[in-house]
Enzyme design. Structure first.
Site, PDB file in Angstrom:
ATOM      1  N   ASP A   1      -1.054  -4.668   5.649  1.00  0.00           N
ATOM      2  CA  ASP A   1      -1.932  -5.566   5.061  1.00  0.00           C
ATOM      3  C   ASP A   1      -1.783  -5.704   3.567  1.00  0.00           C
ATOM      4  O   ASP A   1      -1.226  -4.927   2.919  1.00  0.00           O
ATOM      5  CB  ASP A   1      -3.357  -4.988   5.311  1.00  0.00           C
ATOM      6  CG  ASP A   1      -3.449  -3.361   4.960  1.00  0.00           C
ATOM      7  OD1 ASP A   1      -2.449  -2.836   5.162  1.00  0.00           O
ATOM      8  OD2 ASP A   1      -4.408  -3.098   4.119  1.00  0.00           O
ATOM      9  N   GLU A   2      -2.478  -6.909   3.072  1.00  0.00           N
ATOM     10  CA  GLU A   2      -2.656  -6.969   1.639  1.00  0.00           C
ATOM     11  C   GLU A   2      -1.395  -6.744   0.797  1.00  0.00           C
ATOM     12  O   GLU A   2      -1.252  -5.959  -0.207  1.00  0.00           O
ATOM     13  CB  GLU A   2      -3.562  -5.977   1.301  1.00  0.00           C
ATOM     14  CG  GLU A   2      -5.024  -6.088   1.692  1.00  0.00           C
ATOM     15  CD  GLU A   2      -6.161  -5.482   1.095  1.00  0.00           C
ATOM     16  OE1 GLU A   2      -7.183  -5.849   0.876  1.00  0.00           O
ATOM     17  OE2 GLU A   2      -5.932  -4.183   1.229  1.00  0.00           O
ATOM     18  N   ASN A   3      -0.281  -6.938   1.399  1.00  0.00           N
ATOM     19  CA  ASN A   3       1.147  -7.140   0.579  1.00  0.00           C
ATOM     20  C   ASN A   3       1.079  -8.298  -0.162  1.00  0.00           C
ATOM     21  O   ASN A   3       1.189  -9.434   0.140  1.00  0.00           O
ATOM     22  CB  ASN A   3       2.232  -7.265   1.373  1.00  0.00           C
ATOM     23  CG  ASN A   3       3.606  -7.627   0.947  1.00  0.00           C
ATOM     24  OD1 ASN A   3       3.588  -7.469  -0.189  1.00  0.00           O
ATOM     25  ND2 ASN A   3       4.548  -8.146   1.553  1.00  0.00           N
TER      26      ASN A   3
ATOM     27  N   HIS B   1       0.698  -1.165  -0.030  1.00  0.00           N
ATOM     28  CA  HIS B   1      -0.091  -0.121   0.064  1.00  0.00           C
ATOM     29  C   HIS B   1       0.818   1.215  -0.107  1.00  0.00           C
ATOM     30  O   HIS B   1       0.598   2.430   0.617  1.00  0.00           O
ATOM     31  CB  HIS B   1      -0.799  -0.111   1.227  1.00  0.00           C
ATOM     32  CG  HIS B   1      -2.302  -0.935   1.081  1.00  0.00           C
ATOM     33  ND1 HIS B   1      -3.292  -0.653   0.345  1.00  0.00           N
ATOM     34  CD2 HIS B   1      -2.504  -2.113   1.539  1.00  0.00           C
ATOM     35  CE1 HIS B   1      -4.207  -1.415   0.403  1.00  0.00           C
ATOM     36  NE2 HIS B   1      -3.791  -2.653   1.169  1.00  0.00           N
TER      37      HIS B   1
END
Ligand code: ACM
Length: 685
Positions: free
Chosen positions: A321-323, A258
């Site tokens: 998050d969300e790597n 992100h």
């Protein structure tokens, strides 16, 4: 009003021997969140122009300021001209109508005492607390007690003893995907204080923007923000504003994923060569910090030294998050590093990165928080896990010895009803069987999350409020407080009170509606809007509309409120009618359906003058159809004859078609019409 020498203990004793309250008086209360203990008493404290507030013991300027604000709000609501301009030490407690006694100045830190006792008798209002933070909560409760009868404004005689269930009651605002100006933040802090929330989580960096001034790396905000960022002076202003309201503020810098906006100025820190530009789309993107380069850690050590000094709260969020790991997989040097250091996968590599960041944060006296992806066997126990992917993550973290907070179920950007969030308990009753007492204590509370892909400064308040007040109550009030209808009754009142505080959830809606009709008549569009809501969860991203950060967020779907309360009311009265067959309910349903039948022809001329409304024309037409179907079904139900099978089939097809969204909004009472139809088509006994 003169009363000598109040003593809270004596007054409570007096109150205990007074008469119990009637049920009718009790139901008129509109407290939100519901306090721990409420005892109604006989009588009313009358608000008169001589009303004054005194602070009995000096607990610092914060309490004087809070009391002055409450005095102005009371005056504003009642139209009474109080003689007191500000609450200062000059009014003697002996003669004041409201006496506040706080034991000491509280620290705006996790776990500080926020309890208070509020006693209202027909003669006086007494508020006592251990800290000024408790007193500030008590002042909000006093304002919520304000009521009116034929004689004017009053507070009901009452004894309230109150304290929160969870110490962490937060709102996260994503100011990175869409920038939120300072006044948006301030008014949301006001709203949080009004419902006793105490943590503001400031999501400051994203692929789409880096939103804070760095003096150490000024190129971050210069190149990564489109000029939309907070200066450090503005940050300090927000910190002071929040502290005045008993609200902790902590930042989130979302790393290692992100993070596209950072790489516009620092491509050398990414895991793939640049150049990079600010991301304009929504989703999960590849750019990720390179955790194998020492330069990355040298950069973060300096950056975190600066930011940890700016934000005094001991907690600091690193996202995590969300790597998606794509850049790591594609980079031969990173793959070689992993092999050399026996790092089996991306999750383990991120855990290594997190450990290095944690060491820096520890050095700067901070506790590290991350979204639940940071959970890994190597993660030291002093980290805090922020659960967003499921309640399971919350319990797993607590069982493994981590403190944890819940946001799963509090994603207010998913446009779910207040009821859904309200019934989402961090510690539901059955969890008490599966978690030990120590594990339960590790669950600190939760946060509502205002993700900002689909909101701008214009409609963000309407996405947050009043639904977030249901979450505020879940986190403050006892687990047994779960009466959904009563919550809806009270959030309607809270919505009005929030507007008084400056929140724009209603007035910006009105402004957006005026724009939609090109300054024409709003009446017919407003009628339709009462029954439609935006599509839910992530459906807006999968209906052929490709949004970017510069798309117009001004369409009907953006003006439509997350909960169409008139649709909810219709669903409720249809259900009640079908079980009771009461004539008054049938009359009310008939009246509503009549409005639907007439609305489409009223709206058509407006749609012609406002092309942006074209996309919802089928919804308006379907509202008319539903009105006709429901009217006919109701007439058959009242008349005693069943609908013919042929008519019922034709109606069923029409009702089914009315479920389809248009302009990414949907009618919210189609099922209730289907229920009327089913009942009307059933063979009569
Ligand atoms: C998140 O919603 N990606 C924390």
């Amino acid at each position: 009003m003169v009363l000598r020498r109040h003593c809270l203990a004596l007054a409570i004793l007096f109150s205990l021997i007074s008469f119990p309250v009637s049920a009718e008086q009790g139901t008129s209360l509109s407290l939100l969140p519901v306090p721990r203990s409420v005892t109604m008493k006989e009588g009313r404290f009358r608000l008169t122009p001589s009303f004054t507030i005194a602070i009995k013991r000096d607990a610092g300027p914060r309490l004087y300021n809070a009391a002055s604000r409450v005095l102005r709000r009371l005056s504003g609501r009642t139209g009474l001209f109080f003689p007191q301009d500000y609450v200062t030490g000059e009014i003697f407690p002996d003669t004041a109508s409201c006496v506040v006694t706080a034991g000491r100045k509280g620290d705006v830190v996790l776990g500080e005492d926020e309890s208070y006792t509020l006693l209202v008798t027909p003669k006086v209002v007494l508020l006592e607390s251990k800290t000024d933070l408790g007193a500030i909560h008590g002042l909000e409760t006093m304002l919520q007690l304000l009521n009116v009868d034929d004689e004017g404004y009053y507070l009901p005689a009452i004894v309230i003893q109150d304290a929160p269930r969870f110490p962490w009651r937060g709102l996260m605002m994503d100011v990175a995907r869409h920038f939120m100006p300072i006044d948006v933040i301030k008014r949301n802090l006001d709203a949080m204080a009004a419902v006793k929330m105490n943590v503001f989580h400031w999501h400051l960096s994203e692929d789409q923007g880096f939103r804070i001034e760095s003096k150490v790396f000024p190129e971050l905000n210069k190149l990564g923000s489109d000029g939309m960022f907070y200066t450090q002076d503005q940050v300090r202003d927000i910190l002071a504003y929040a502290e005045e309201r008993g609200i902790r503020v902590y930042p989130e810098f979302d790393i290692p994923g992100h993070s596209t906006s950072w790489f516009v100025s620092h491509p050398e820190l990414a895991s793939a060569p640049g150049p990079y530009t600010i991301e304009r789309h929504w989703g999960v993107f590849d750019p990720t910090f390179d955790p194998t380069k020492e330069a990355t850690y040298e950069f973060f050590d300096k950056f975190l030294a600066e930011m940890t000094a700016l934000f005094p709260d001991p907690y600091f969020h690193i996202g995590g998050d969300e790597n998606n790991g794509k850049q790591w997989k594609a980079n031969p040097a990173i793959q070689a590093y992993m092999k050399q250091h026996n790092i089996p996968d991306g999750h383990a590599l991120q855990a290594m990165f997190n450990k290095r960041i944690l060491a820096m944060l520890t050095k700067y006296d901070k506790h590290m928080i991350g979204w639940d992806e940071i959970l890994h066997p190597d993660l030291p126990k002093e980290s805090i896990i922020h659960s967003w992917r499921g309640q399971k993550g919350l319990f797993d973290a607590a069982r493994k010895g981590y403190q944890t907070i819940l946001s799963n179920g509090y994603y207010i950007d998913l446009i779910q009803p207040a009821e859904f969030h309200y019934l989402n308990d961090p510690l539901p009753v059955d969890s008490l069987k599966v978690l030990s007492e120590n594990e339960q204590k590790r669950i600190l509370g939760g946060e509502a999350t205002s993700w900002a892909e689909l909101v701008t400064w214009e409609n963000v308040d309407s996405r947050i409020w009043p639904r977030t007040s249901a979450i505020a109550e879940r986190l403050w009030s006892s687990a047994e407080v779960r009466d959904v209808e009563d919550m809806y009754r009270r959030i309607a009142d809270e919505s009005f009170r929030l507007e008084e505080l400056g929140l724009t959830h209603r007035k910006n809606h009105d402004m957006m509606v005026r724009r939609l009709v090109n300054n024409g008549s709003v009446t017919a569009l407003k009628t339709l809007l009462q029954y439609i809501e935006p599509v839910k969860i992530y459906a807006r991203h999968s209906q052929g509309v490709s949004y970017t950060s510069s798309s117009p967020y001004t369409r009907v779907v953006d003006a439509a409120l997350p909960e169409a309360m008139a649709a909810r009311h219709f669903r409720i009265i249809v259900k009640e009618y079908l079980s009771t067959k009461e004539t008054t309910l049938a009359d009310e349903i008939a009246g509503i359906c009549n409005t639907w039948k007439q609305n489409h022809s009223l709206l058509l001329p407006t749609i012609r003058k406002s092309p942006v409304l074209k996309e919802i024309e089928p919804l308006s037409s379907n509202l008319e159809v539903l009105g006709s179907v429901a009217t006919d079904a109701l007439e058959h139900l009242r008349g005693g004859a069943s609908l013919s099978a042929e008519t019922a089939l034709r109606y069923r097809v029409a009702v089914e078609l009315a479920k389809k969204p248009y302009g990414q909004t949907q009618l919210m009472m189609v099922d209730a019409v289907a229920d009327l139809l089913t009942a009307a088509a059933a063979p009569k006994k």
